[in-house]
Design a protein around this motif. Structure first.
Motif, PDB file in Angstrom:
ATOM      1  N   ASP A  17       0.897  -1.260   0.004  1.00 19.23           N
ATOM      2  CA  ASP A  17      -0.104   0.245  -0.159  1.00 19.23           C
ATOM      3  C   ASP A  17       0.801   1.311   0.074  1.00 19.23           C
ATOM      4  O   ASP A  17       0.465   2.416   0.202  1.00 19.23           O
ATOM      5  N   GLY A  18       2.430   1.063  -0.206  1.00 11.88           N
ATOM      6  CA  GLY A  18       2.984   2.297  -0.196  1.00 11.88           C
ATOM      7  C   GLY A  18       3.078   2.836   1.094  1.00 11.88           C
ATOM      8  O   GLY A  18       3.495   4.167   1.396  1.00 11.88           O
ATOM      9  N   ILE A  19       2.808   2.271   2.415  1.00  8.21           N
ATOM     10  CA  ILE A  19       2.869   2.874   3.686  1.00  8.21           C
ATOM     11  C   ILE A  19       3.870   2.170   4.295  1.00  8.21           C
ATOM     12  O   ILE A  19       4.187   1.016   4.226  1.00  8.21           O
ATOM     13  N   GLU A  20       4.682   2.897   5.119  1.00 11.32           N
ATOM     14  CA  GLU A  20       5.908   2.507   5.857  1.00 11.32           C
ATOM     15  C   GLU A  20       5.371   1.737   7.121  1.00 11.32           C
ATOM     16  O   GLU A  20       4.129   2.133   7.536  1.00 11.32           O
ATOM     17  N   LEU A  21       6.255   0.935   7.963  1.00  8.05           N
ATOM     18  CA  LEU A  21       5.589   0.201   9.026  1.00  8.05           C
ATOM     19  C   LEU A  21       5.430   1.459  10.193  1.00  8.05           C
ATOM     20  O   LEU A  21       6.035   2.175  10.305  1.00  8.05           O
ATOM     21  N   ASP A  22       4.041   1.330  11.012  1.00  9.56           N
ATOM     22  CA  ASP A  22       3.994   2.392  11.839  1.00  9.56           C
ATOM     23  C   ASP A  22       4.239   1.439  13.240  1.00  9.56           C
ATOM     24  O   ASP A  22       4.633   0.396  13.141  1.00  9.56           O
ATOM     25  N   THR A  23       3.971   1.835  14.345  1.00 15.88           N
ATOM     26  CA  THR A  23       4.456   1.495  15.614  1.00 15.88           C
ATOM     27  C   THR A  23       3.563   0.031  15.633  1.00 15.88           C
ATOM     28  O   THR A  23       4.657  -0.777  16.081  1.00 15.88           O
ATOM     29  N   GLU A  24       2.457   0.040  15.532  1.00 17.82           N
ATOM     30  CA  GLU A  24       1.795  -1.200  15.706  1.00 17.82           C
ATOM     31  C   GLU A  24       2.188  -2.356  14.747  1.00 17.82           C
ATOM     32  O   GLU A  24       2.523  -3.543  14.956  1.00 17.82           O
ATOM     33  N   ALA A  26       5.369  -2.072  13.390  1.00 20.09           N
ATOM     34  CA  ALA A  26       6.594  -2.638  13.857  1.00 20.09           C
ATOM     35  C   ALA A  26       6.636  -3.665  14.891  1.00 20.09           C
ATOM     36  O   ALA A  26       7.440  -4.419  14.831  1.00 20.09           O
ATOM     37  N   LEU A  27       5.817  -3.487  15.843  1.00 15.53           N
ATOM     38  CA  LEU A  27       5.691  -4.766  16.942  1.00 15.53           C
ATOM     39  C   LEU A  27       5.265  -5.953  16.338  1.00 15.53           C
ATOM     40  O   LEU A  27       5.722  -6.876  16.732  1.00 15.53           O
ATOM     41  N   LEU A  32       6.580 -11.695  15.175  1.00 14.40           N
ATOM     42  CA  LEU A  32       6.719 -12.465  14.073  1.00 14.40           C
ATOM     43  C   LEU A  32       8.466 -13.134  13.990  1.00 14.40           C
ATOM     44  O   LEU A  32       8.650 -14.300  14.067  1.00 14.40           O
ATOM     45  N   LYS A  33       9.192 -11.876  14.018  1.00 16.65           N
ATOM     46  CA  LYS A  33      10.617 -12.466  14.305  1.00 16.65           C
ATOM     47  C   LYS A  33      10.961 -13.246  15.449  1.00 16.65           C
ATOM     48  O   LYS A  33      11.761 -14.198  15.568  1.00 16.65           O
ATOM     49  N   ALA A  34      10.578 -12.894  16.502  1.00 15.31           N
ATOM     50  CA  ALA A  34      10.972 -13.538  17.900  1.00 15.31           C
ATOM     51  C   ALA A  34      10.041 -14.861  17.662  1.00 15.31           C
ATOM     52  O   ALA A  34      10.927 -16.027  18.076  1.00 15.31           O
ATOM     53  N   ALA A  35       8.882 -15.303  17.244  1.00  9.26           N
ATOM     54  CA  ALA A  35       8.282 -16.486  17.126  1.00  9.26           C
ATOM     55  C   ALA A  35       8.802 -17.368  16.082  1.00  9.26           C
ATOM     56  O   ALA A  35       8.783 -18.634  16.384  1.00  9.26           O
TER      57      ALA A  35
END
Length: 76
Positions: A17-24, A26-27, A32-35
C-alpha cells in the motif's frame, strides 16, 4: 496442483500500500521475528520462497491493511 490451478496467498507485506511500518506494524514484525524468525517479509522474499517451491507469481495486488493477495502458479 491441477493444470490451470493456482494457489492464492494473503500475507502482510513490508511496504504494501506504499505505507511504511507504523508502531503497531513494527511490533507485529518483532513478534513474528521472535516467534518464527521471519518477521514481515518483503515482496522479494515471497518471490524467492515461491521459486523454491516450484511456483511463480502470476499476479499480485494490495488488498489493504498492509496485506497483499498473491496468485501463485506452477513455474514453467
Amino acid at each position: 496442483m491441477p493444470e490451470g490451478g493456482a494457489l492464492m496467498l494473503v500475507e502482510q507485506v513490508e511496504g504494501a500500500d506504499g505505507i511504511e511500518l507504523d508502531t503497531e506494524a513494527a511490533l507485529h514484525h518483532l513478534r513474528l521475528k521472535a516467534a518464527f524468525g521471519s518477521g514481515v517479509r518483503t515482496e522479494g522474499d515471497f518471490e524467492r520462497i515461491a521459486a523454491l517451491a516450484g511456483l511463480r507469481v502470476a499476479a499480485r495486488r494490495d488488498i489493504g491493511w498492509d496485506h497483499r493477495l498473491w496468485e501463485l502458479a506452477p513455474a514453467r
